[in-house]
Scaffold this motif. Sequence first.
Motif, PDB file in Angstrom:
ATOM      1  N   ASP A 401       0.864  -1.040  -0.448  1.00 21.52           N
ATOM      2  CA  ASP A 401      -0.171   0.085   0.372  1.00 21.52           C
ATOM      3  C   ASP A 401       0.972   1.248   0.109  1.00 21.52           C
ATOM      4  O   ASP A 401       0.575   2.175  -0.594  1.00 21.52           O
ATOM      5  CB  ASP A 401      -0.418   0.008   1.316  1.00 21.52           C
ATOM      6  CG  ASP A 401      -2.164  -1.155   1.131  1.00 21.52           C
ATOM      7  OD1 ASP A 401      -1.755  -1.790  -0.278  1.00 21.52           O
ATOM      8  OD2 ASP A 401      -2.337  -2.308   2.326  1.00 21.52           O
ATOM      9  N   ALA A 402       1.813   1.296   0.544  1.00 21.65           N
ATOM     10  CA  ALA A 402       2.462   2.966   1.297  1.00 21.65           C
ATOM     11  C   ALA A 402       3.897   1.688   1.604  1.00 21.65           C
ATOM     12  O   ALA A 402       4.477   0.083   2.385  1.00 21.65           O
ATOM     13  CB  ALA A 402       2.601   3.224   2.429  1.00 21.65           C
ATOM     14  N   TYR A 403       5.074   2.556   1.287  1.00 22.92           N
ATOM     15  CA  TYR A 403       6.622   1.891   1.262  1.00 22.92           C
ATOM     16  C   TYR A 403       7.726   3.215   1.154  1.00 22.92           C
ATOM     17  O   TYR A 403       7.432   4.521   0.934  1.00 22.92           O
ATOM     18  CB  TYR A 403       7.271   1.153   0.410  1.00 22.92           C
ATOM     19  CG  TYR A 403       6.246   1.165  -1.612  1.00 22.92           C
ATOM     20  CD1 TYR A 403       7.582   1.692  -2.420  1.00 22.92           C
ATOM     21  CD2 TYR A 403       4.957   1.415  -1.557  1.00 22.92           C
ATOM     22  CE1 TYR A 403       6.818   1.475  -3.513  1.00 22.92           C
ATOM     23  CE2 TYR A 403       4.728   0.963  -2.567  1.00 22.92           C
ATOM     24  CZ  TYR A 403       5.388   1.558  -3.731  1.00 22.92           C
ATOM     25  OH  TYR A 403       5.153   2.125  -4.866  1.00 22.92           O
ATOM     26  N   LEU A 404       9.098   2.945   2.194  1.00 21.22           N
ATOM     27  CA  LEU A 404       9.345   3.921   2.360  1.00 21.22           C
ATOM     28  C   LEU A 404      10.327   3.385   1.340  1.00 21.22           C
ATOM     29  O   LEU A 404      10.956   2.760   0.628  1.00 21.22           O
ATOM     30  CB  LEU A 404      10.244   3.530   3.252  1.00 21.22           C
ATOM     31  CG  LEU A 404       9.865   4.498   4.691  1.00 21.22           C
ATOM     32  CD1 LEU A 404      10.425   4.138   5.964  1.00 21.22           C
ATOM     33  CD2 LEU A 404       9.022   5.322   4.734  1.00 21.22           C
ATOM     34  N   VAL A 405      10.282   4.505  -0.089  1.00 15.94           N
ATOM     35  CA  VAL A 405      11.987   4.827  -0.939  1.00 15.94           C
ATOM     36  C   VAL A 405      12.710   5.885  -1.094  1.00 15.94           C
ATOM     37  O   VAL A 405      13.080   6.716   0.054  1.00 15.94           O
ATOM     38  CB  VAL A 405      10.799   5.033  -2.239  1.00 15.94           C
ATOM     39  CG1 VAL A 405      10.298   3.767  -2.619  1.00 15.94           C
ATOM     40  CG2 VAL A 405      10.480   6.172  -2.391  1.00 15.94           C
ATOM     41  N   ASP A 406      14.035   5.363  -1.298  1.00 15.46           N
ATOM     42  CA  ASP A 406      15.127   6.556  -1.384  1.00 15.46           C
ATOM     43  C   ASP A 406      15.384   6.222  -2.470  1.00 15.46           C
ATOM     44  O   ASP A 406      15.895   6.201  -3.070  1.00 15.46           O
ATOM     45  CB  ASP A 406      16.272   5.585  -0.420  1.00 15.46           C
ATOM     46  CG  ASP A 406      16.234   5.713   1.091  1.00 15.46           C
ATOM     47  OD1 ASP A 406      15.270   6.127   1.153  1.00 15.46           O
ATOM     48  OD2 ASP A 406      16.882   4.318   1.272  1.00 15.46           O
ATOM     49  N   ARG A 407      15.853   8.075  -2.624  1.00 12.89           N
ATOM     50  CA  ARG A 407      17.004   8.370  -4.020  1.00 12.89           C
ATOM     51  C   ARG A 407      17.985   8.841  -3.595  1.00 12.89           C
ATOM     52  O   ARG A 407      17.924   9.596  -2.951  1.00 12.89           O
ATOM     53  CB  ARG A 407      15.570   9.309  -4.631  1.00 12.89           C
ATOM     54  CG  ARG A 407      15.797   9.973  -6.055  1.00 12.89           C
ATOM     55  CD  ARG A 407      15.606   9.111  -6.904  1.00 12.89           C
ATOM     56  NE  ARG A 407      16.502   9.657  -8.755  1.00 12.89           N
ATOM     57  CZ  ARG A 407      15.772   9.130  -9.638  1.00 12.89           C
ATOM     58  NH1 ARG A 407      15.982   7.954  -9.919  1.00 12.89           N
ATOM     59  NH2 ARG A 407      16.647   9.756 -10.360  1.00 12.89           N
ATOM     60  N   PHE A 408      19.004   8.395  -5.077  1.00 11.26           N
ATOM     61  CA  PHE A 408      20.396   9.319  -4.246  1.00 11.26           C
ATOM     62  C   PHE A 408      20.428  10.239  -5.452  1.00 11.26           C
ATOM     63  O   PHE A 408      19.176  10.225  -6.592  1.00 11.26           O
ATOM     64  CB  PHE A 408      21.183   8.432  -4.979  1.00 11.26           C
ATOM     65  CG  PHE A 408      21.585   7.834  -5.555  1.00 11.26           C
ATOM     66  CD1 PHE A 408      22.955   8.408  -6.200  1.00 11.26           C
ATOM     67  CD2 PHE A 408      21.196   6.355  -5.594  1.00 11.26           C
ATOM     68  CE1 PHE A 408      23.121   7.760  -7.750  1.00 11.26           C
ATOM     69  CE2 PHE A 408      21.671   5.888  -7.093  1.00 11.26           C
ATOM     70  CZ  PHE A 408      22.537   6.722  -7.581  1.00 11.26           C
ATOM     71  N   ARG A 409      21.265  11.022  -5.896  1.00 16.29           N
ATOM     72  CA  ARG A 409      21.484  12.433  -6.854  1.00 16.29           C
ATOM     73  C   ARG A 409      22.358  11.678  -8.273  1.00 16.29           C
ATOM     74  O   ARG A 409      23.190  11.564  -7.925  1.00 16.29           O
ATOM     75  CB  ARG A 409      22.023  13.742  -5.955  1.00 16.29           C
ATOM     76  CG  ARG A 409      21.687  14.468  -7.431  1.00 16.29           C
ATOM     77  CD  ARG A 409      21.851  15.766  -6.767  1.00 16.29           C
ATOM     78  NE  ARG A 409      21.278  16.586  -5.669  1.00 16.29           N
ATOM     79  CZ  ARG A 409      21.404  17.144  -4.484  1.00 16.29           C
ATOM     80  NH1 ARG A 409      23.008  17.988  -4.877  1.00 16.29           N
ATOM     81  NH2 ARG A 409      20.835  17.105  -3.949  1.00 16.29           N
ATOM     82  N   ASP A 410      21.398  11.550  -9.205  1.00 12.32           N
ATOM     83  CA  ASP A 410      22.445  10.461  -9.969  1.00 12.32           C
ATOM     84  C   ASP A 410      22.679  11.490 -11.009  1.00 12.32           C
ATOM     85  O   ASP A 410      23.834  11.480 -11.828  1.00 12.32           O
ATOM     86  CB  ASP A 410      21.137   9.352 -10.621  1.00 12.32           C
ATOM     87  CG  ASP A 410      19.845  10.067 -11.638  1.00 12.32           C
ATOM     88  OD1 ASP A 410      19.200  10.993 -11.262  1.00 12.32           O
ATOM     89  OD2 ASP A 410      19.634   8.940 -11.659  1.00 12.32           O
ATOM     90  N   TYR A 411      22.371  12.860 -11.171  1.00 16.98           N
ATOM     91  CA  TYR A 411      22.611  13.505 -12.126  1.00 16.98           C
ATOM     92  C   TYR A 411      21.933  15.229 -11.297  1.00 16.98           C
ATOM     93  O   TYR A 411      21.243  15.578 -10.663  1.00 16.98           O
ATOM     94  CB  TYR A 411      22.475  13.610 -13.717  1.00 16.98           C
ATOM     95  CG  TYR A 411      20.641  13.658 -13.896  1.00 16.98           C
ATOM     96  CD1 TYR A 411      20.486  14.599 -14.249  1.00 16.98           C
ATOM     97  CD2 TYR A 411      20.472  12.504 -13.842  1.00 16.98           C
ATOM     98  CE1 TYR A 411      19.352  14.322 -14.643  1.00 16.98           C
ATOM     99  CE2 TYR A 411      19.415  12.010 -13.978  1.00 16.98           C
ATOM    100  CZ  TYR A 411      18.392  12.663 -14.711  1.00 16.98           C
ATOM    101  OH  TYR A 411      17.519  12.756 -15.038  1.00 16.98           O
ATOM    102  N   PRO A 412      22.636  16.053 -11.476  1.00 14.15           N
ATOM    103  CA  PRO A 412      22.083  17.430 -10.291  1.00 14.15           C
ATOM    104  C   PRO A 412      21.795  18.685 -11.131  1.00 14.15           C
ATOM    105  O   PRO A 412      21.909  19.876 -12.003  1.00 14.15           O
ATOM    106  CB  PRO A 412      23.741  18.361  -9.528  1.00 14.15           C
ATOM    107  CG  PRO A 412      24.959  17.820 -11.432  1.00 14.15           C
ATOM    108  CD  PRO A 412      23.666  16.440 -11.794  1.00 14.15           C
ATOM    109  N   ASP A 413      20.015  17.938 -12.079  1.00  7.99           N
ATOM    110  CA  ASP A 413      19.169  18.871 -12.523  1.00  7.99           C
ATOM    111  C   ASP A 413      17.566  18.269 -11.952  1.00  7.99           C
ATOM    112  O   ASP A 413      17.676  17.052 -11.419  1.00  7.99           O
ATOM    113  CB  ASP A 413      19.447  18.024 -14.195  1.00  7.99           C
ATOM    114  CG  ASP A 413      19.025  19.221 -15.108  1.00  7.99           C
ATOM    115  OD1 ASP A 413      18.959  20.342 -15.196  1.00  7.99           O
ATOM    116  OD2 ASP A 413      17.539  18.223 -15.402  1.00  7.99           O
ATOM    117  N   PRO A 414      17.199  19.728 -12.261  1.00  4.59           N
ATOM    118  CA  PRO A 414      15.500  19.022 -11.418  1.00  4.59           C
ATOM    119  C   PRO A 414      15.203  17.984 -12.534  1.00  4.59           C
ATOM    120  O   PRO A 414      14.722  17.028 -11.463  1.00  4.59           O
ATOM    121  CB  PRO A 414      15.195  20.116 -11.401  1.00  4.59           C
ATOM    122  CG  PRO A 414      15.519  21.521 -12.408  1.00  4.59           C
ATOM    123  CD  PRO A 414      17.205  20.444 -12.624  1.00  4.59           C
TER     124      PRO A 414
END
Length: 507
Positions: A401-414
């Motif tokens: 239903d819901a889950y914690l996700v992580d994101r690392f910066r793969d390139y410095p653009d929005p």
Amino acid sequence: MGVIVTAGVGGWSLVRPDPEERTITVGTTDGIASLDPAGAYDAGSWRLFSNVYQSLMTFTPGNAEPVPDAADQCRFADSELTVYRCTLRPGLEFTDGSALTAEDVKHSFDRILKIDHPEGPAKLFDTLGEVRIDGNAVEFRLKTSDAAFPYKIAGGAGSIVDSRRYPADDLLQDDRAIGSGPYTLDGYEPGRVARLAPNGGYAGVLEELPTHRVEIRYYAKPEDLSEAWRKREIEVNAGHMPPAETAAISPSDQGIRLHDQPGHETRALAFNLRPASATSGRAVRQAVASLVNRTAIARHVHQRTVEPLYSLIPQGVNGHAAVFHERYGEPDAGRAAQLLERGGAETPVRFEIAYSAEQRAAAEEAGTLKDQLESSGLFEVTVREYAPDAFREGMAKGAFDAYLVDRFRDYPDPDAYTAPLVGTDGVHSTGYGDAKVDRMIGDTRRGYDRSAVLERFREIHRRVAVDVPLLPLWQDKAYVLSTDDIAGAQYLTDNSGVWRLWELDRL
């Protein structure tokens, strides 16, 4: 590079230090998923790649714009931003002495798309249609306009591999990674250590070659890294220790150097929008957004080692705006109740929050979210930990239903925090898709001047704040510790995600 002056028969002589004596030990909790760029899309792997492999473009300290590395020059060849052309530097070689050619560059990108590994970066190149060769030049033909393409190839996904060593349709089957970066991989024990030696044949953007060996030691748990640091088994600490221990460190502590800056890792609560899920109703997701107290999570779970985040685009990246705070303000149970009532949701709403065993502090964080939601009387929440493989499989299948996700910066653009996250078929498998959002993403990719499309990015994220497929929670702070006889740790990392081990030196 330092020298030692010695006296002997016939006069004075200069003796260069033995590189073995200059090995610098670095500890981290960011492990390596694969030594093959086609099979890795994680921070630990990409950090190693930025030292062992070269990309056509890279990022230099303090510069948010990519600059040529293996390339002599790169540019868009058309006004529609659909043809990107790079010319290679002359005389490039892999560390085994073989020539690095345009054919190797084409092979590197072709195999990423062909292998399409679930843990690889193929999704990053969703706009790439074809790679062509013209002598010493490489031409990328894009399916649609993509102004962010130079940023994408400047990261780990753009690593150039040897076409004679890396299969076209399968991942590398051994640990003998061959690249052309500032370092050569001199030894590797999965999950334990990577040993790097200077690559004297490197030709790229660096004006000075590294003069020291580096030994990267990998720790499975923050507690293990903390113990290694306390015992000074490592000289540079570039990983995550338990929050309370990190928070207790002071720049005035004797014998150490402490450097911190806004980090490039973020965490969000992802929702499953598929009809069978308890979180498929927009009113449910908006009510959750009205109740979550990010400040409490940052203070009490992470001991202020992270910052509350109210945008999918983190601080330090152009386009950041606190759109979720603008819309939902401070936690408000009354507003959440009104949203659920207007949406026709029966209370208490029951759902599960899932998290992976490898996510730091996730158990306490999920428990805190449960308490915050249940204290309103509007929700009943269960939390459950999954083994990493089971978590990834469940997320891909839409099982949570819901889950914690992580994101690392793969390139410095929005774009890195927009198209992959909230475009149709996003990397977190939420089931979210919005035709207007997709069109606006396309608009941003037609703007070569990135500053001119920042408001468009903010418009996208304001719309996403209404739909709430993802609820941003926090952005980490990047801490690098070193003993006081090590210089250059402040340059080790920045918003680009490049890990500059060559900047380290012994005083």
